[in-house]
Motif scaffolding. Structure first.
Motif, short mmCIF file in Angstrom:
data_model
loop_
_atom_site.label_atom_id
_atom_site.label_comp_id
_atom_site.label_asym_id
_atom_site.label_seq_id
_atom_site.Cartn_x
_atom_site.Cartn_y
_atom_site.Cartn_z
N LEU A 131 63.23 14.21 60.60
CA LEU A 131 63.05 15.59 60.12
C LEU A 131 61.61 16.05 60.35
CD1 LEU A 131 64.88 15.93 56.70
CD2 LEU A 131 65.73 16.23 59.00
N LEU A 132 60.67 15.19 60.01
CA LEU A 132 59.26 15.58 60.10
C LEU A 132 58.87 15.97 61.52
CD1 LEU A 132 57.74 12.90 57.72
CD2 LEU A 132 57.68 15.37 57.39
N GLU A 133 59.49 15.28 62.49
CA GLU A 133 59.18 15.60 63.88
C GLU A 133 59.53 17.04 64.24
OE1 GLU A 133 61.34 12.73 66.17
OE2 GLU A 133 60.13 11.08 65.37
N LYS A 134 60.45 17.62 63.46
CA LYS A 134 60.90 18.98 63.77
C LYS A 134 59.93 20.07 63.30
CE LYS A 134 65.95 18.56 63.56
NZ LYS A 134 67.08 19.33 62.98
N ILE A 135 58.97 19.72 62.47
CA ILE A 135 58.03 20.75 61.97
C ILE A 135 57.11 21.15 63.12
CG2 ILE A 135 56.24 21.32 60.29
CD1 ILE A 135 57.44 19.35 58.38
N GLU A 136 57.17 22.44 63.46
CA GLU A 136 56.48 22.93 64.65
C GLU A 136 54.96 22.99 64.51
OE1 GLU A 136 57.86 24.37 67.52
OE2 GLU A 136 59.95 23.99 67.03
N VAL A 137 54.50 23.21 63.28
CA VAL A 137 53.07 23.43 63.09
C VAL A 137 52.40 22.11 62.71
CG1 VAL A 137 51.38 24.88 61.87
CG2 VAL A 137 53.74 25.67 62.14
N PRO A 138 51.52 21.57 63.60
CA PRO A 138 50.96 20.24 63.36
C PRO A 138 50.24 20.10 62.02
CG PRO A 138 50.40 21.00 65.57
CD PRO A 138 51.07 22.14 64.88
N GLU A 139 49.49 21.14 61.61
CA GLU A 139 48.75 21.05 60.34
C GLU A 139 49.73 20.90 59.17
OE1 GLU A 139 47.69 24.67 62.01
OE2 GLU A 139 47.80 22.96 63.36
N ILE A 140 50.85 21.66 59.27
CA ILE A 140 51.84 21.59 58.19
C ILE A 140 52.53 20.23 58.20
CG2 ILE A 140 54.00 22.57 57.32
CD1 ILE A 140 51.75 24.46 56.87
N ARG A 141 52.80 19.72 59.40
CA ARG A 141 53.44 18.41 59.51
C ARG A 141 52.56 17.34 58.85
NH1 ARG A 141 54.88 18.30 64.83
NH2 ARG A 141 52.85 17.48 65.39
#
Lengths: 258, 374
Positions: free
Chosen positions: B351-361
């Motif tokens: 799931l985490l890999e799907k977060i587009e914004v690196p800072e948010i990830r």
């Protein structure tokens, strides 16, 4: 120089006693083959030594260099120098092989390897076992074939360099090519002479590649015969039937007298 | 405006802009039975005193237009009509709305971040956000909820023909916050919508993401991650309404729970109406229960009113950490806590890999780490 000393080990699963007094000593530089029919308790011995919660040790002792393994948690046993190559390695979703191995190495060696050195070590290890480098990024054992799982177990063996390795039917389900690759890995591991190997197997086939110093025949939860490599040849020709029959007979007699 | 009914489906029959059209929930209703009403601080029955207290800050991409508008702005409420009482209360009570417009054919060069900061859980506030992505435009939006508040709001995502909107909504509230929210995406022809919901904080969060389609080719991915600690109630109610042919939806929500009275609720409703031939949909919820005393309710509902679907399925599973995973890792020297951490990490990793914004990830990753260290 290390010694694994198993004395009068009794192990139960639930109410059922599986191991009924196992005595065995494995020293560095020695390879012991444990052979026996299905259901004789070979795997129980492996899991009990490693500390799987399903198996209850009811009496006896297991010492590694004089330290009581049975008093230790599963991870403490591993860090003390024990390694169990599993017959059915577990899939760990979402944890990459690379992350898994680096975490294991960090735990066993007590410090995290430098990334570059780890990458080098991993690549060399994978090359030696003909493992596709892409596996490093795959989830641990997830979707691996039987042969790939076993190669991955031996990769861990070579990277973690334990004092004593228990290999639980590492040969089962392997084709001849995979068996050769895996056996070469085991032979590299024992070439140093500082390590002991307890090789659990149903078949004599792997013993052509990994020559044992001692062969123990397992039946009815205990060692029923011991000898040198020639015992494996006898088993090859005669099979386990006689041992199974004797073990059943002994079982019936002991029940009758009890 | 009166109550509108959609009698074809038994799921989600009503919607209205008028609070009076919805009776005050008692807790016996299907849509309220999991929610502890006594902890809603009056958001559901009109007793919450409106004193404001949520400050909205927008850090917009240079290509994106941001406006603060009054209740009378004609663009509001077009994409979404409130579907329950709290939603209608929020719709009839907000004073200012935030409108974000991504102009036609424009690709926003940076994420647009809307920070909603609560100044205290003593008072109630209502809000409204409209994100309009015009035809063939593309944007990434972050909704970042922080601080403490009693807050109800509606967020409309109007994604026009051929446009793409990716949203990360982070519920990172303080421990005493109460948040009830509806996120509705209306997708035009060939529109793409990606929603990533992360709920970590708050005493009670009830978030209802929904999707509707106005033309074929719409594609929605709704992903969620939550970590529920002792005493928290985190509820996610998904609704995807397939009413036109050849649209796609995928819902994947995963949560971990630990501690006494940690409560997760996941409702996944998918309707495939008679007209929606060629629909392809799948929904999945998994809960990892880490301690005694935690409870996960997971209810997938799939209502199919046509025989011509491309694919439709759902799966739900709640369980403990797998002992065999832990044993394997411990047998490789990892202490129990480390083994547990690695397995939970693995549970969330895809799931985490799907977060587009690196800072948010990175922020979500470290928040999960912090939860595990508790």
């Amino acid at each position: 120089m290390s010694t694994l000393e198993i004395r009068d080990l009794h192990v139960a699963v639930g109410d059922k006693e599986i191991l009924r007094g196992v005595d065995l000593t494995v020293r560095s530089g020695e390879t012991h083959a444990i052979m026996g029919p299905n259901g004789s308790g070979k795997s129980t011995l492996a899991y009990a030594i490693a500390g799987h919660p399903k198996y209850t040790v009811t009496s006896g002792s297991v010492l590694l260099d004089g330290e009581d393994l049975l008093e230790m948690s599963v991870d403490e046993r591993s860090r003390a120098g024990l390694f169990l190559a599993m017959q059915y390695p577990v899939e760990v979703p979402g944890v990459s092989v690379s992350n898994f191995l680096r975490s294991a190495i960090t735990a066993v060696r007590g410090e995290a390897p430098k990334l570059r050195e780890f990458a080098k070590e991993l690549k060399a290890g994978m090359d030696a076992l003909s493992i596709d480098p892409a596996f490093a990024q795959r989830n641990t054992n997830e979707g691996f074939s039987g042969g790939e799982k076993k190669r991955h177990e031996i990769l861990q063996l070579e990277l973690l360099k334990p004092k004593i390795a228990v290999l639980d039917e590492t040969d089962s389900g392997l084709d001849v090519d995979a068996l050769r690759v895996v056996s070469e890995g085991i032979n590299r591991f024992r070439a140093s002479g500082d390590t002991g190997v307890l090789l659990i197997t149903h078949y004599t086939r792997i013993l052509r590649y990994v020559k044992p110093d001692f062969v123990h025949v397992f039946a009815g939860g205990r060692v029923v015969e011991e000898g040198g490599p020639e015992l494996a040849d006898k088993l090859e020709n005669e099979g386990y039937e006689a041992y199974v029959r004797d073990a059943r007979k002994a079982d019936t007699t002991s029940k009758a007298s009890a | 405006m009166g109550l509108e009914t959609k009698p074809l489906s038994t799921l989600h029959e009503k919607s209205s802009y008028d609070v009076a059209d919805f009776p005050v929930p008692t807790g016996r209703e299907e849509e309220w039975r999991f929610t502890p009403l006594s902890r809603l601080k009056g958001l559901h029955n009109g007793t919450a005193a409106v004193t404001g207290g949520v400050v909205v800050d927008v850090e917009a991409a240079p290509e994106v237009r941001v406006e603060t508008v009054g209740r009378d702005d004609a663009r509001l409420g077009k994409a979404y009509m409130p579907a329950d009482r709290v939603s209608a209360q929020a719709y009839s009570s907000f004073e200012k709305a935030t409108v974000v417009t991504v102009p036609r054919m424009t690709v926003a060069s940076t994420p647009t971040v809307i920070t909603l900061r609560g100044s205290g859980a003593g008072a109630a506030a209502y809000g409204h956000i409209l994100v309009s992505v015009e035809p063939m435009a593309e944007a990434v939006l972050v909704l970042d909820h922080r601080g403490s508040a009693v807050y109800a709001d509606n967020v409309e995502f109007d994604v026009a023909e051929g446009a793409t909107l990716k949203v990360v909504s982070l519920q990172d509230w303080d421990d005493d916050a109460v948040h009830v929210s509806h996120h509705h995406a209306r997708l035009g022809k060939d529109a793409t919508f990606r929603s990533f919901v992360v709920t970590l904080g708050g005493d009670l969060v009830r978030l209802s993401p929904s999707v509707s389609y106005t033309a074929p080719g719409g594609d929605a991915d709704l992903t969620g991650l939550y970590f529920v600690d002792a005493g928290q109630h985190l509820e996610h109610r998904l609704l995807v309404d397939h009413s036109v042919p050849n649209c796609r939806s995928n819902v994947t929500y995963k949560g971990a729970l630990q501690g006494e009275d940690a409560h997760a609720v996941w409702i996944g409703d998918v309707i495939i109406r008679a007209e929606a031939e060629g629909t392809d949909t799948y929904e999945l919820n998994r809960n990892l229960i880490l301690t005694d005393g935690a409870r996960a309710d997971s209810v997938p509902n799939l209502e199919i009113l046509t025989g011509e679907v491309a694919g439709a399925g759902h799966a739900s599973a709640s369980g403990r950490l797998d002992d065999e995973h832990i044993f394997y890792l411990q047998a490789r020297g990892l202490p129990f806590d480390e083994a547990r951490r690695l397995v939970i990490h693995g549970f969330f990793a895809q799931l985490l890999e799907k977060i587009e914004v690196p800072e948010i990830r990175e922020r979500v990753l470290s928040a999960v780490e912090a939860e595990l260290a508790r």
